[in-house]
Design a protein around this motif. Structure first.
Motif, PDB file in Angstrom:
ATOM      1  N   ARG B  97       0.840  -1.199   0.000  1.00  0.00           N
ATOM      2  CA  ARG B  97       0.000   0.000   0.000  1.00  0.00           C
ATOM      3  C   ARG B  97       0.876   1.251   0.000  1.00  0.00           C
ATOM      4  N   GLN B  98       1.917   1.214   0.844  1.00  0.00           N
ATOM      5  CA  GLN B  98       2.854   2.350   0.900  1.00  0.00           C
ATOM      6  C   GLN B  98       3.576   2.548  -0.424  1.00  0.00           C
ATOM      7  N   LEU B  99       3.971   1.457  -1.024  1.00  0.00           N
ATOM      8  CA  LEU B  99       4.714   1.546  -2.277  1.00  0.00           C
ATOM      9  C   LEU B  99       3.836   2.183  -3.354  1.00  0.00           C
ATOM     10  N   TYR B 100       2.643   1.637  -3.540  1.00  0.00           N
ATOM     11  CA  TYR B 100       1.748   2.176  -4.568  1.00  0.00           C
ATOM     12  C   TYR B 100       1.455   3.657  -4.304  1.00  0.00           C
ATOM     13  N   PHE B 101       1.154   3.968  -3.055  1.00  0.00           N
ATOM     14  CA  PHE B 101       0.749   5.347  -2.755  1.00  0.00           C
ATOM     15  C   PHE B 101       1.936   6.305  -2.748  1.00  0.00           C
ATOM     16  N   SER B 102       3.034   5.919  -2.131  1.00  0.00           N
ATOM     17  CA  SER B 102       4.158   6.851  -1.964  1.00  0.00           C
ATOM     18  C   SER B 102       4.793   7.227  -3.297  1.00  0.00           C
ATOM     19  N   VAL B 103       4.904   6.262  -4.206  1.00  0.00           N
ATOM     20  CA  VAL B 103       5.467   6.586  -5.516  1.00  0.00           C
ATOM     21  C   VAL B 103       4.542   7.592  -6.209  1.00  0.00           C
ATOM     22  N   HIS B 104       3.252   7.330  -6.131  1.00  0.00           N
ATOM     23  CA  HIS B 104       2.260   8.241  -6.714  1.00  0.00           C
ATOM     24  C   HIS B 104       2.342   9.632  -6.073  1.00  0.00           C
ATOM     25  N   GLN B 105       2.340   9.658  -4.756  1.00  0.00           N
ATOM     26  CA  GLN B 105       2.303  10.947  -4.051  1.00  0.00           C
ATOM     27  C   GLN B 105       3.596  11.727  -4.296  1.00  0.00           C
ATOM     28  N   HIS B 106       4.700  11.012  -4.330  1.00  0.00           N
ATOM     29  CA  HIS B 106       5.976  11.676  -4.554  1.00  0.00           C
ATOM     30  C   HIS B 106       6.016  12.308  -5.955  1.00  0.00           C
ATOM     31  N   GLU B 107       5.592  11.550  -6.950  1.00  0.00           N
ATOM     32  CA  GLU B 107       5.583  12.078  -8.326  1.00  0.00           C
ATOM     33  C   GLU B 107       4.606  13.245  -8.454  1.00  0.00           C
ATOM     34  N   LEU B 108       3.432  13.103  -7.831  1.00  0.00           N
ATOM     35  CA  LEU B 108       2.417  14.157  -7.924  1.00  0.00           C
ATOM     36  C   LEU B 108       2.896  15.444  -7.229  1.00  0.00           C
ATOM     37  N   TYR B 109       3.438  15.293  -6.037  1.00  0.00           N
ATOM     38  CA  TYR B 109       3.883  16.482  -5.295  1.00  0.00           C
ATOM     39  C   TYR B 109       5.086  17.142  -5.973  1.00  0.00           C
ATOM     40  N   PHE B 165      -6.790  -1.385  -6.834  1.00  0.00           N
ATOM     41  CA  PHE B 165      -7.083  -0.032  -6.327  1.00  0.00           C
ATOM     42  C   PHE B 165      -6.165   1.033  -6.926  1.00  0.00           C
ATOM     43  N   THR B 166      -5.257   0.630  -7.808  1.00  0.00           N
ATOM     44  CA  THR B 166      -4.246   1.590  -8.258  1.00  0.00           C
ATOM     45  C   THR B 166      -4.683   2.431  -9.461  1.00  0.00           C
ATOM     46  N   GLY B 167      -5.716   1.981 -10.158  1.00  0.00           N
ATOM     47  CA  GLY B 167      -6.174   2.766 -11.307  1.00  0.00           C
ATOM     48  C   GLY B 167      -6.672   4.138 -10.880  1.00  0.00           C
ATOM     49  N   GLU B 168      -7.277   4.163  -9.698  1.00  0.00           N
ATOM     50  CA  GLU B 168      -7.871   5.404  -9.214  1.00  0.00           C
ATOM     51  C   GLU B 168      -6.834   6.497  -8.939  1.00  0.00           C
ATOM     52  N   LEU B 169      -5.589   6.081  -8.739  1.00  0.00           N
ATOM     53  CA  LEU B 169      -4.528   7.058  -8.464  1.00  0.00           C
ATOM     54  C   LEU B 169      -4.385   8.071  -9.600  1.00  0.00           C
ATOM     55  N   GLY B 175      -9.615  20.466  -9.676  1.00  0.00           N
ATOM     56  CA  GLY B 175      -8.795  21.460  -8.977  1.00  0.00           C
ATOM     57  C   GLY B 175      -7.309  21.261  -9.224  1.00  0.00           C
ATOM     58  N   LEU B 176      -6.942  20.119  -9.811  1.00  0.00           N
ATOM     59  CA  LEU B 176      -5.542  19.892 -10.186  1.00  0.00           C
ATOM     60  C   LEU B 176      -5.474  19.727 -11.696  1.00  0.00           C
ATOM     61  N   GLY B 177      -6.146  20.667 -12.381  1.00  0.00           N
ATOM     62  CA  GLY B 177      -6.310  20.554 -13.830  1.00  0.00           C
ATOM     63  C   GLY B 177      -5.010  20.558 -14.610  1.00  0.00           C
ATOM     64  N   GLY B 178      -3.972  21.169 -14.067  1.00  0.00           N
ATOM     65  CA  GLY B 178      -2.730  21.259 -14.823  1.00  0.00           C
ATOM     66  C   GLY B 178      -1.893  20.000 -14.802  1.00  0.00           C
ATOM     67  N   VAL B 179      -2.274  19.043 -13.960  1.00  0.00           N
ATOM     68  CA  VAL B 179      -1.451  17.833 -13.847  1.00  0.00           C
ATOM     69  C   VAL B 179      -1.640  16.956 -15.077  1.00  0.00           C
ATOM     70  N   ASP B 180      -0.547  16.471 -15.614  1.00  0.00           N
ATOM     71  CA  ASP B 180      -0.610  15.535 -16.742  1.00  0.00           C
ATOM     72  C   ASP B 180      -0.718  14.121 -16.153  1.00  0.00           C
ATOM     73  N   TRP B 181      -1.954  13.666 -16.016  1.00  0.00           N
ATOM     74  CA  TRP B 181      -2.201  12.406 -15.296  1.00  0.00           C
ATOM     75  C   TRP B 181      -1.651  11.203 -16.055  1.00  0.00           C
ATOM     76  N   ALA B 182      -1.716  11.292 -17.400  1.00  0.00           N
ATOM     77  CA  ALA B 182      -1.216  10.152 -18.184  1.00  0.00           C
ATOM     78  C   ALA B 182       0.294  10.013 -18.013  1.00  0.00           C
ATOM     79  N   ALA B 183       0.979  11.161 -18.007  1.00  0.00           N
ATOM     80  CA  ALA B 183       2.440  11.116 -17.837  1.00  0.00           C
ATOM     81  C   ALA B 183       2.785  10.647 -16.422  1.00  0.00           C
ATOM     82  N   LEU B 184       1.987  11.071 -15.467  1.00  0.00           N
ATOM     83  CA  LEU B 184       2.200  10.661 -14.071  1.00  0.00           C
ATOM     84  C   LEU B 184       2.076   9.135 -13.966  1.00  0.00           C
ATOM     85  N   GLU B 185       1.057   8.621 -14.623  1.00  0.00           N
ATOM     86  CA  GLU B 185       0.833   7.178 -14.587  1.00  0.00           C
ATOM     87  C   GLU B 185       2.002   6.429 -15.239  1.00  0.00           C
TER      88      GLU B 185
END
Lengths: 351, 245
Positions: B97-109, B165-169, B175-185
């Motif tokens: 859970r930490q791995l999936y979330f932390s990589v996502h959160q780190h890249e997003l932040y 549960f990782t697709g939802e990431l 409100g975060l319209g500028g984020v390139d979600w596909a590139a993040l993924e």
């Protein structure tokens, strides 16, 4: 502490039994010399360091005391962790999580300090789990309401500080140094507990009652934390001579009562002892008789939470065994790979 | 430009989504206190929980009163990902859970920190914390994956169990319209593939979104264990209406 290092040099390996292989008489003489030098150094308030010669009994006493202290830190996480998931505000939740984390940290320093005496954390944990070593009996009482978190901070940490501040001057260096840091954090915890109780005491009627109830339940067990009265304390006299301990149980208990009484007043809470009053002549507060039967009973294992606390500790340890095994196996594989790489590089260098 | 939807309503929506992620994962990690497999992990898990709680408090305070938001909302009003509310399970599940979330959160932040939106200051601080969280999760993934047979099997099972549960990431957050979600993924998948392979594990197969996640956490649809978690978290606060602590 140089005074007790054998004259032949600091690195001379003396067996822990004092033998040096030069014959009985020489051994006995040297042993006596070392013991005398040790006693003199301790009496002069010099610090004993891990590589210094020390009497076996001194070593054993320290291991026992430091282990018990470390065990108390990690068992002591449980009654407070019991409220992390129910903390009533995010600020309180952060404070409580940080506090419980500090206790784990204190456990780490203390196990490490104990390891300087030739034991290991694993060995000490096994003794905790098998009941061969003890932890502070105070943690065998339950935390029934949120106010108990405050009462533990104010009273239990307050009593612990009273006990522990003198250990910052303990003759054994690593223990004394660990205690300096621990005491700083403990005094922070104590202020947080006091502040939590103050908020409850000044809050709604229900909150005030919750605070008073918690203080009523934790007061007497906190007084018992200083251990049995001086005339019944098994280890006190020798520990005082060795400067592991600096004040008697009863002295420290009295000091704690004298500090707590005005603090209770400023909290707007009462202490559950009808005999508690200032004694002008003594310059101290008199207080009622402690129920030592309860103390010994809890110590023997019959407290409200003894089985629960040790049960949770054992379970966490057993359920975590596969994780520790994995970490050890991984470290071993990494080390082997490093060694192989190193050997390969040496081989190449030779070619 | 990243995170530049500065309309009040959209800022609120994004702060709630990110704040709830941090709040709920922090709570789950807090459940480990006194139960961790080794003393060092008592310290580490608490550390991560505290970082996340700190982030949650800043984010929720951008929306309103942090305690009202944490303790007085009903289950359907929470906007966190379903991933972060999943029960701790064994240590491998917590690490997955930490791995999936932390990589996502780190890249997003990291991306938010580079922008100029309302979340940039928070992200600039939080990205340092999340780098540590990510490293912690990656190191344990390696240890468990390349440790013993048992740890490998447990870690593989955990990666598999939480995969759905990782697709939802990567569902765009209002409100975060500028984020390139596909590139993040893409970055997330590349990072996951790398660490999982180094650990001798395999990246799970199977869908990462589907009917079970229709709308999902961001729309206030949660999993069954979440209600019980909230009941425990909110009980004391709700029992004393209007009291301060």
């Amino acid at each position: 502490m140089v005074a007790v290092t054998p004259e032949t040099g600091p690195d001379t390996a003396l067996g822990t039994d004092g033998t040096d292989g030069t014959g009985m008489t020489a051994t006995a003489d040297l042993g006596a010399q070392l013991a005398a030098a040790f006693d003199a150094a301790v009496a002069a308030d010099e610090r004993v360091e891990p590589r210094d010669w020390m009497p076996e009994q001194y070593r054993a006493t320290l291991v026992r005391q430091m282990a018990q202290h470390a065990h108390s830190e990690i068992i002591g996480m449980q009654p407070e962790a019991n409220w992390i998931t129910r903390a009533p505000s995010l600020r309180r939740k952060a404070i409580l999580m940080a506090k419980v984390q500090d206790e784990a940290g204190h456990g780490l320093y203390l196990y490490s300090a104990a390891e300087t005496l030739g034991t290991s954390r694993d060995e000490l944990l096994d003794k905790l789990h098998s009941g061969k070593q003890k932890y502070s009996s105070i943690f065998n009482y339950p935390t029934l309401t949120w106010a108990d978190v405050g009462a533990i901070g104010w009273l239990v940490d307050g009593a612990a500080i009273t006990n522990q501040v003198p250990i910052c001057r303990c003759s054994y260096g690593p223990y004394a140094r660990a205690m300096v840091r621990i005491c700083k954090e403990e005094s922070f915890h104590q202020r947080q507990g006091f502040e939590l109780l103050m908020a409850l005491s000044k809050g709604t009627e229900e909150q005030h009652a919750m605070a008073q109830d918690a203080v009523n339940r934790w007061w007497w067990p906190s007084l018992m934390m200083f251990g049995p009265p001086d005339d019944e304390s098994a280890h006190s006299a020798q520990s005082m001579a060795w400067r592991i301990k600096r004040h008697s149980n009863d002295e420290l208990r009295q000091r704690f009562v004298d500090i707590a009484v005005p603090q209770a007043e400023s909290l707007g809470l009462t202490l559950p002892d009808p005999d508690l009053k200032w004694n002008e002549e003594r310059g101290h507060h008199d207080f009622g008789a402690i129920d030592w039967a309860e103390f010994w009973d809890v110590l023997k294992g019959n407290g409200p939470c003894n089985e629960q606390r040790i049960g949770q500790r054992r379970r966490a340890h057993e359920e975590g065994a596969w994780v520790r095994d994995a970490a050890a196996a991984y470290a071993q594989k990494q080390a082997a790979q490093q060694a192989a790489k190193h050997a390969g590089a040496n081989e190449e260098a030779r070619v | 430009m990243t995170g530049t939807d500065t309309g009040a309503a959209t800022v609120t929506a994004a702060a709630l989504a990110l704040g709830d992620d941090a709040l709920i994962l922090s709570h789950r990690l807090g459940e480990w206190a006194g139960h961790a497999p080794v003393l060092e992990e008592e310290v580490a898990l608490a550390n991560i929980a505290l970082d996340l709680l700190g982030q949650a408090r800043i984010l929720l305070s951008m929306v309103g009163d942090e305690d009202e938001l944490a303790f007085l909302r009903e289950e359907r009003s929470f906007r966190n990902l379903q991933l972060v509310e999943q029960p701790n399970g064994d240590f491998a599940h917590t690490i997955a859970r930490q791995l999936y979330f932390s990589v996502h959160q780190h890249e997003l932040y990291a991306e938010l920190a580079r922008g100029e939106g309302p979340f940039a200051p928070l992200a600039a601080k939080a990205v340092k914390e999340t780098a540590y969280h990510r490293d912690h999760a990656e190191q344990w993934t390696l240890r468990l994956g390349d440790g013993t047979e048992e740890s490998r099997a447990r870690m593989q099972a955990a990666l598999q169990a939480l995969w759905k549960f990782t697709g939802e990431l990567f569902q765009p957050v209002e409100g975060l319209g500028g984020v390139d979600w596909a590139a993040l993924e893409e970055r997330w998948l590349a990072a996951l593939t790398d660490v999982v392979e180094r650990a001798g594990l395999t990246l799970p197969e199977g869908p990462r979104t589907g009917a079970w996640a229709a709308g999902a956490g961001r729309q206030g649809l949660h999993t069954e264990s979440f209600g019980r978690m909230l009941a425990e978290m909110q009980h004391l606060h709700r029992s004393h209406p209007g009291a301060s602590w």
